[in-house]
Design a protein around this motif. Structure first.
Motif, mmCIF file in Angstrom:
data_model
loop_
_atom_site.group_PDB
_atom_site.id
_atom_site.type_symbol
_atom_site.label_atom_id
_atom_site.label_comp_id
_atom_site.label_asym_id
_atom_site.label_seq_id
_atom_site.Cartn_x
_atom_site.Cartn_y
_atom_site.Cartn_z
ATOM 1 N N THR A 145 0.822 -1.223 0.000
ATOM 2 C CA THR A 145 0.000 0.000 0.000
ATOM 3 C C THR A 145 0.852 1.268 0.000
ATOM 4 O O THR A 145 0.304 2.361 0.000
ATOM 5 C CB THR A 145 -0.955 0.026 1.204
ATOM 6 O OG1 THR A 145 -0.180 -0.010 2.406
ATOM 7 C CG2 THR A 145 -1.933 -1.135 1.162
ATOM 8 N N ILE A 146 2.162 1.113 -0.025
ATOM 9 C CA ILE A 146 3.041 2.284 -0.035
ATOM 10 C C ILE A 146 2.746 3.183 -1.235
ATOM 11 O O ILE A 146 2.884 4.388 -1.175
ATOM 12 C CB ILE A 146 4.535 1.878 -0.006
ATOM 13 C CG1 ILE A 146 5.414 3.078 0.379
ATOM 14 C CG2 ILE A 146 4.969 1.246 -1.315
ATOM 15 C CD1 ILE A 146 6.852 2.723 0.689
ATOM 16 N N TRP A 147 2.276 2.599 -2.335
ATOM 17 C CA TRP A 147 2.014 3.351 -3.561
ATOM 18 C C TRP A 147 0.768 4.215 -3.457
ATOM 19 O O TRP A 147 0.657 5.231 -4.147
ATOM 20 C CB TRP A 147 1.870 2.398 -4.743
ATOM 21 C CG TRP A 147 3.100 1.593 -4.953
ATOM 22 C CD1 TRP A 147 3.316 0.298 -4.566
ATOM 23 C CD2 TRP A 147 4.311 2.019 -5.572
ATOM 24 N NE1 TRP A 147 4.589 -0.091 -4.901
ATOM 25 C CE2 TRP A 147 5.216 0.938 -5.530
ATOM 26 C CE3 TRP A 147 4.724 3.204 -6.166
ATOM 27 C CZ2 TRP A 147 6.505 1.013 -6.049
ATOM 28 C CZ3 TRP A 147 6.011 3.274 -6.692
ATOM 29 C CH2 TRP A 147 6.879 2.193 -6.633
ATOM 30 N N THR A 148 -0.171 3.842 -2.609
ATOM 31 C CA THR A 148 -1.447 4.563 -2.552
ATOM 32 C C THR A 148 -1.749 5.193 -1.202
ATOM 33 O O THR A 148 -2.437 6.201 -1.141
ATOM 34 C CB THR A 148 -2.612 3.615 -2.901
ATOM 35 O OG1 THR A 148 -2.589 2.501 -1.998
ATOM 36 C CG2 THR A 148 -2.497 3.115 -4.332
ATOM 37 N N TRP A 175 4.086 10.300 2.385
ATOM 38 C CA TRP A 175 5.520 10.582 2.277
ATOM 39 C C TRP A 175 6.094 9.984 0.995
ATOM 40 O O TRP A 175 6.784 10.661 0.230
ATOM 41 C CB TRP A 175 6.264 10.030 3.500
ATOM 42 C CG TRP A 175 7.740 9.977 3.298
ATOM 43 C CD1 TRP A 175 8.617 11.018 3.386
ATOM 44 C CD2 TRP A 175 8.525 8.843 2.911
ATOM 45 N NE1 TRP A 175 9.894 10.589 3.089
ATOM 46 C CE2 TRP A 175 9.863 9.256 2.791
ATOM 47 C CE3 TRP A 175 8.213 7.507 2.653
ATOM 48 C CZ2 TRP A 175 10.888 8.396 2.441
ATOM 49 C CZ3 TRP A 175 9.237 6.647 2.300
ATOM 50 C CH2 TRP A 175 10.556 7.092 2.197
ATOM 51 N N PHE A 176 5.806 8.722 0.743
ATOM 52 C CA PHE A 176 6.357 8.047 -0.425
ATOM 53 C C PHE A 176 5.811 8.631 -1.725
ATOM 54 O O PHE A 176 6.553 8.823 -2.686
ATOM 55 C CB PHE A 176 6.053 6.546 -0.351
ATOM 56 C CG PHE A 176 6.694 5.752 -1.443
ATOM 57 C CD1 PHE A 176 8.037 5.434 -1.395
ATOM 58 C CD2 PHE A 176 5.947 5.320 -2.531
ATOM 59 C CE1 PHE A 176 8.634 4.703 -2.411
ATOM 60 C CE2 PHE A 176 6.537 4.588 -3.539
ATOM 61 C CZ PHE A 176 7.881 4.274 -3.474
ATOM 62 N N LYS A 234 13.225 8.947 -8.907
ATOM 63 C CA LYS A 234 14.530 8.345 -8.606
ATOM 64 C C LYS A 234 14.709 8.102 -7.104
ATOM 65 O O LYS A 234 15.396 7.166 -6.704
ATOM 66 C CB LYS A 234 15.686 9.137 -9.199
ATOM 67 C CG LYS A 234 16.039 10.419 -8.514
ATOM 68 C CD LYS A 234 17.274 11.033 -9.174
ATOM 69 C CE LYS A 234 17.654 12.324 -8.495
ATOM 70 N NZ LYS A 234 18.853 12.910 -9.117
ATOM 71 N N SER A 235 14.075 8.905 -6.266
ATOM 72 C CA SER A 235 14.156 8.683 -4.817
ATOM 73 C C SER A 235 13.317 7.485 -4.397
ATOM 74 O O SER A 235 13.686 6.767 -3.466
ATOM 75 C CB SER A 235 13.723 9.938 -4.066
ATOM 76 O OG SER A 235 14.617 10.991 -4.347
ATOM 77 N N ALA A 266 18.215 13.992 2.431
ATOM 78 C CA ALA A 266 17.261 15.006 2.879
ATOM 79 C C ALA A 266 15.830 14.503 2.699
ATOM 80 O O ALA A 266 14.968 14.722 3.560
ATOM 81 C CB ALA A 266 17.472 16.308 2.110
ATOM 82 N N GLU A 267 15.569 13.818 1.597
ATOM 83 C CA GLU A 267 14.227 13.295 1.339
ATOM 84 C C GLU A 267 13.879 12.122 2.251
ATOM 85 O O GLU A 267 12.709 11.855 2.502
ATOM 86 C CB GLU A 267 14.101 12.871 -0.128
ATOM 87 C CG GLU A 267 14.157 14.052 -1.062
ATOM 88 C CD GLU A 267 14.359 13.670 -2.508
ATOM 89 O OE1 GLU A 267 14.045 14.520 -3.361
ATOM 90 O OE2 GLU A 267 14.833 12.560 -2.801
ATOM 91 N N LEU A 268 14.882 11.437 2.759
ATOM 92 C CA LEU A 268 14.655 10.280 3.629
ATOM 93 C C LEU A 268 14.755 10.632 5.111
ATOM 94 O O LEU A 268 14.785 9.736 5.957
ATOM 95 C CB LEU A 268 15.649 9.163 3.293
ATOM 96 C CG LEU A 268 15.593 8.615 1.863
ATOM 97 C CD1 LEU A 268 16.623 7.509 1.681
ATOM 98 C CD2 LEU A 268 14.216 8.134 1.502
ATOM 99 N N THR A 269 14.772 11.916 5.425
ATOM 100 C CA THR A 269 14.829 12.354 6.822
ATOM 101 C C THR A 269 13.686 11.706 7.602
ATOM 102 O O THR A 269 12.542 11.726 7.170
ATOM 103 C CB THR A 269 14.734 13.887 6.914
ATOM 104 O OG1 THR A 269 15.842 14.460 6.239
ATOM 105 C CG2 THR A 269 14.729 14.351 8.368
#
Length: 97
Positions: A9-12, A16-17, A23-24, A63-66
């Motif tokens: 369910t990370i896609w929907t 944050w994701f 690319k991140s 920075a994006e994965l803070t």
């Protein structure tokens, strides 16, 4: 070969994701699949860039994965919550853990 669980369910359902650049997102799955058994990834941005097909810049992705990673040293990061997601509760008395 290590096998890893991924939250489908990370896609929907993960705000944050969903806001990460493509690319991140690929880098996130790359480190999840190439870290060791406790979630420690030893930096190799040349290899990550080659595999992903785009240049991965350390400062940008970190920075994006803070809040999702912890920097352990100049060359290692730990994915927060990796062990509990992959293995459940670890109990000292359980020899299988």
């Amino acid at each position: 070969m290590a096998k890893r669980f991924f939250e489908t369910t990370i896609w929907t359902q993960n705000q944050w994701f969903r806001t990460l650049p493509p690319k991140s997102k690929l880098f996130w799955f790359y480190i999840l699949s190439s870290c060791d058994s406790v979630g420690v990834w030893e930096e190799d941005f040349d290899l990550a860039s080659f595999v992903i097909g785009e240049e991965i810049i350390k400062e940008e992705v970190y920075a994006e994965l803070t809040g999702k990673i912890k920097i352990l040293s100049d060359k290692k990061i730990w994915i927060i919550g990796f062990c509990s997601f992959q293995y459940g509760e670890l109990i000292r008395e359980n020899k299988k853990n």
